[in-house]
Design a protein around this motif. Structure first.
Motif, short mmCIF file in Angstrom:
data_model
loop_
_atom_site.label_atom_id
_atom_site.label_comp_id
_atom_site.label_asym_id
_atom_site.label_seq_id
_atom_site.Cartn_x
_atom_site.Cartn_y
_atom_site.Cartn_z
N VAL A 1 0.81 -1.30 -0.06
CA VAL A 1 -0.08 -0.09 -0.19
C VAL A 1 0.83 1.39 -0.12
N ILE A 2 0.50 2.42 -0.55
CA ILE A 2 1.10 3.63 -0.48
C ILE A 2 -0.05 4.60 0.06
N SER A 3 0.28 5.48 0.97
CA SER A 3 -0.75 6.34 1.66
C SER A 3 -0.38 7.80 1.51
N PHE A 4 -1.36 8.59 1.22
CA PHE A 4 -0.98 10.00 0.95
C PHE A 4 -2.16 11.01 1.96
N ARG A 5 -1.35 11.91 2.43
CA ARG A 5 -2.02 12.79 3.21
C ARG A 5 -2.40 14.06 2.26
N ILE A 6 -3.34 14.45 1.93
CA ILE A 6 -3.40 15.67 0.96
C ILE A 6 -4.50 16.43 1.21
N THR A 7 -4.43 17.71 1.34
CA THR A 7 -5.43 18.48 1.71
C THR A 7 -6.69 18.64 0.57
N PRO A 8 -7.74 18.34 1.16
CA PRO A 8 -8.90 18.13 0.33
C PRO A 8 -9.18 19.72 -0.29
N THR A 9 -9.19 19.90 -1.53
CA THR A 9 -9.77 21.31 -2.15
C THR A 9 -10.64 20.98 -3.35
N GLY A 10 -11.23 22.01 -3.46
CA GLY A 10 -12.12 22.08 -4.93
C GLY A 10 -11.49 21.73 -6.07
N LYS A 11 -10.26 22.10 -6.20
CA LYS A 11 -9.34 21.76 -7.27
C LYS A 11 -9.15 20.39 -7.46
N ASN A 12 -8.66 19.74 -6.31
CA ASN A 12 -8.18 18.48 -6.53
C ASN A 12 -9.65 17.24 -6.22
N ASN A 13 -10.66 18.00 -5.91
CA ASN A 13 -12.13 17.42 -5.69
C ASN A 13 -12.10 16.42 -4.67
N PHE A 14 -11.21 16.28 -3.78
CA PHE A 14 -11.27 15.36 -2.65
C PHE A 14 -12.22 16.11 -1.57
N VAL A 15 -12.44 17.44 -1.81
CA VAL A 15 -13.41 17.95 -0.55
C VAL A 15 -14.78 17.51 -0.73
N LYS A 16 -15.17 16.80 -1.84
CA LYS A 16 -16.52 16.01 -1.84
C LYS A 16 -16.87 14.88 -0.91
N TYR A 17 -15.73 14.56 -0.33
CA TYR A 17 -15.83 13.35 0.48
C TYR A 17 -15.61 13.53 1.67
N SER A 18 -15.97 14.89 2.30
CA SER A 18 -15.75 15.70 3.62
C SER A 18 -15.96 14.57 4.84
N LYS A 19 -17.20 13.91 4.46
CA LYS A 19 -17.68 12.87 5.47
C LYS A 19 -16.82 11.89 6.05
N GLU B 1 -6.77 16.28 12.95
CA GLU B 1 -5.76 15.34 13.46
C GLU B 1 -6.36 14.52 14.77
N SER B 2 -7.35 14.88 15.24
CA SER B 2 -8.35 13.99 16.03
C SER B 2 -8.67 12.68 15.53
N ASP B 3 -8.57 12.39 14.21
CA ASP B 3 -9.26 11.27 13.72
C ASP B 3 -8.21 10.89 12.43
N ASP B 4 -7.17 10.28 12.63
CA ASP B 4 -5.94 9.95 11.71
C ASP B 4 -6.58 8.69 10.88
N MET B 5 -7.76 8.04 11.32
CA MET B 5 -8.30 7.01 10.22
C MET B 5 -8.80 7.64 8.94
N LYS B 6 -9.25 8.90 9.04
CA LYS B 6 -9.95 9.53 7.83
C LYS B 6 -8.91 10.50 7.23
N SER B 7 -7.74 10.46 7.61
CA SER B 7 -6.82 11.37 7.07
C SER B 7 -5.84 11.02 5.93
N TYR B 8 -6.04 9.62 5.64
CA TYR B 8 -5.23 9.38 4.56
C TYR B 8 -6.01 8.79 3.22
#
Length: 464
Positions: free
Chosen positions: A119-137, A143-150
């Motif tokens: 596995v390869i894991s990334f910590r990426i700031t979700p933005t509208g440009k990379n469109n990861f922001v749509k999975y905000s839930k 930092e309080s929830d590392d399980m949802k940070s990668y």
């Protein structure tokens, strides 16, 4: 591998601003152009977990270093089959961390092999440009929830990942993140793969539910349809089967010309006298109505069907003289549960010398999933110990073919090596280079060739 609950479905979240995102069409055109140029690196992925949300269809990770604005691209299909792409440009400072784990027999103990994945894991700031922001839930950077940070990508081929890491290390922005310090210790792997592991558990529960529905038919009328071997000469059987369409590799993505050559070769061999031999096998396989029902779409093949298929395609082979051998699915289950002593009679009573075989096929049936282990040239193990052997010489190895990459190949390779050492001793073979048990993991290598992969959760038996 199946759609899973909620996979790719909307979460009631905003899509985020796509004003600055590259047009989907331009990304696709760019992919074709750069793939031809050979400067973009691709990794075939089993699954991509965006926080706790897992995608399993057409997953791919790629890295494009050779532009003025280098980027990493995550690609997958959602539950509706729609292609999704998330482009992360390195100059935008959205990428915060890279971690990786390469599953190998050196990186983890064989006892802990189950559940280990590359596995390869990334910590990426979700933005509208990379469109990861749509999975905000399911994905955020609190930092309080590392399980949802990668964002974790399970990789099919470790060599592909190693090649990708080598290229990423050459890039100024990634060199520090892709070195030895970024390796995930095995004790911390669960932190980065929680979503993938939970997805495995969910899939297992779904399989068990499907199996219970199928087994409910056993109380109904369940007539016997056939018993194999048939009481007839092989020539008569072959004539009766002329009008049937036999499953071929072309249906699973294998080059058709290559598959036709294999069929022609097999047919010619059958014509050299093998077809006329009456079967002398005493182990019978019965097929009932509930077995036949499992051939319907969406059902799982069971051991009766897979064992029947293996027996059917090997019907012209002599157990003692053939250079191939087929075990039933119960062989690997018994070997894993009870050890090599429990399966010694499978070869001893029939006077089968496995070290005279070129290929030994052992289907694996576990957790309602099928995979295939192939033992190649076990009798040539000595070639692995001498440096002066011609590289073109045939050698010994274990092939593990899993259309979902669900079974632990390390676990089954361990049991195969133990069994081969047992057989070596049982047959009174001499040691190799002073080793009475020559089938160690350094000599009997484990390989996972690139194969066609299924895109649902039920066709594993067909792929085997």
């Amino acid at each position: 591998e199946g759609e899973g609950e909620g996979e790719g479905e909307g979460e009631g979240e905003g899509e985020g601003s796509t004003e600055d995102a590259p047009p989907e069409e331009s990304i696709a055109e760019s992919r074709v152009r750069r793939r031809a140029a050979g400067d973009r690196f691709f990794v075939d992925a089993v699954r991509i977990a965006v926080g706790m949300k897992v995608f399993k269809k057409k997953c791919e990770l790629s890295f494009q270093p050779g532009t003025n604005n280098p980027y990493i691209l995550f690609s997958y299909n959602d539950a509706e089959g729609k292609k999704n792409e998330h482009c992360v440009y390195l100059k935008d400072d959205e990428l915060k961390e890279v971690k990786y784990f390469i599953a190998s027999e050196d990186e983890c103990s064989e006892d802990d092999a189950d559940g280990v994945m590359t596995v390869i894991s990334f910590r990426i700031t979700p933005t509208g440009k990379n469109n990861f922001v749509k999975y905000s839930k399911s994905y955020h950077q609190e930092e309080s929830d590392d399980m949802k940070s990668y964002i974790s990508v399970e990789v099919r081929d470790t060599n592909d990942l190693m090649a990708l890491l080598a290229q990423m290390r050459e890039h100024d922005n990634l060199e520090l993140w892709c070195g030895e310090g970024s390796k995930i210790p095995s004790c911390d792997l669960a932190k980065y793969t929680r979503a993938l592991r939970e997805d495995n558990e969910k899939e297992t529960r779904k399989r068990l539910g499907s199996a219970r529905k199928t087994n409910a038919k056993k109380d109904c009328d369940n007539p016997l349809l056939l018993v194999y071997p048939f009481d007839a000469q092989e020539a008569i059987l072959n004539k009766a089967a002329l009008g049937l369409k036999e499953l071929g590799g072309d249906m699973l993505g294998v080059d058709k010309s290559e598959d036709d050559r294999h069929r022609q070769s097999s047919s010619e061999e059958d014509g050299n006298g093998a077809a006329g031999k009456t079967s002398t096998r005493t182990h019978y396989i019965t097929i009932r109505q509930d077995d036949k029902d499992r051939l319907c779409p969406g059902q799982f093949l069971n051991d009766s069907l897979v064992d029947f298929w293996m027996r059917w395609i090997s019907r012209g082979e002599s157990k003692q003289d053939s250079d191939v051998h087929f075990f039933t699915s119960h062989f690997m289950t018994t070997l894993k549960d009870d050890g090599p002593e429990a399966v010694s009679s499978w070869t001893a009573k029939k006077k089968i010398n496995v070290f005279k075989k070129k290929l030994i096929f052992a289907p694996v049936n576990a957790d309602l999933h099928w995979s295939l282990c192939v033992i190649v040239n076990p009798g040539l193990i000595a070639n692995s110990f001498y440096n002066d052997v011609d590289p073109g010489e045939e050698h010994s190895c274990i092939l593990f073919l899993d259309s979902l990459k669900m079974h632990s190949k390390l676990t089954y390779a361990k049991h195969i090596r133990t069994w081969l050492n047992f057989e070596w001793k049982r047959l009174g073979k001499r040691g190799v280079k002073g080793k009475d048990a020559p089938f160690g993991r350094d000599a009997m290598l484990l390989r996972s060739p690139k194969i066609p992969y299924q895109e649902n959760g039920c066709d594993c038996g067909v792929f085997v």
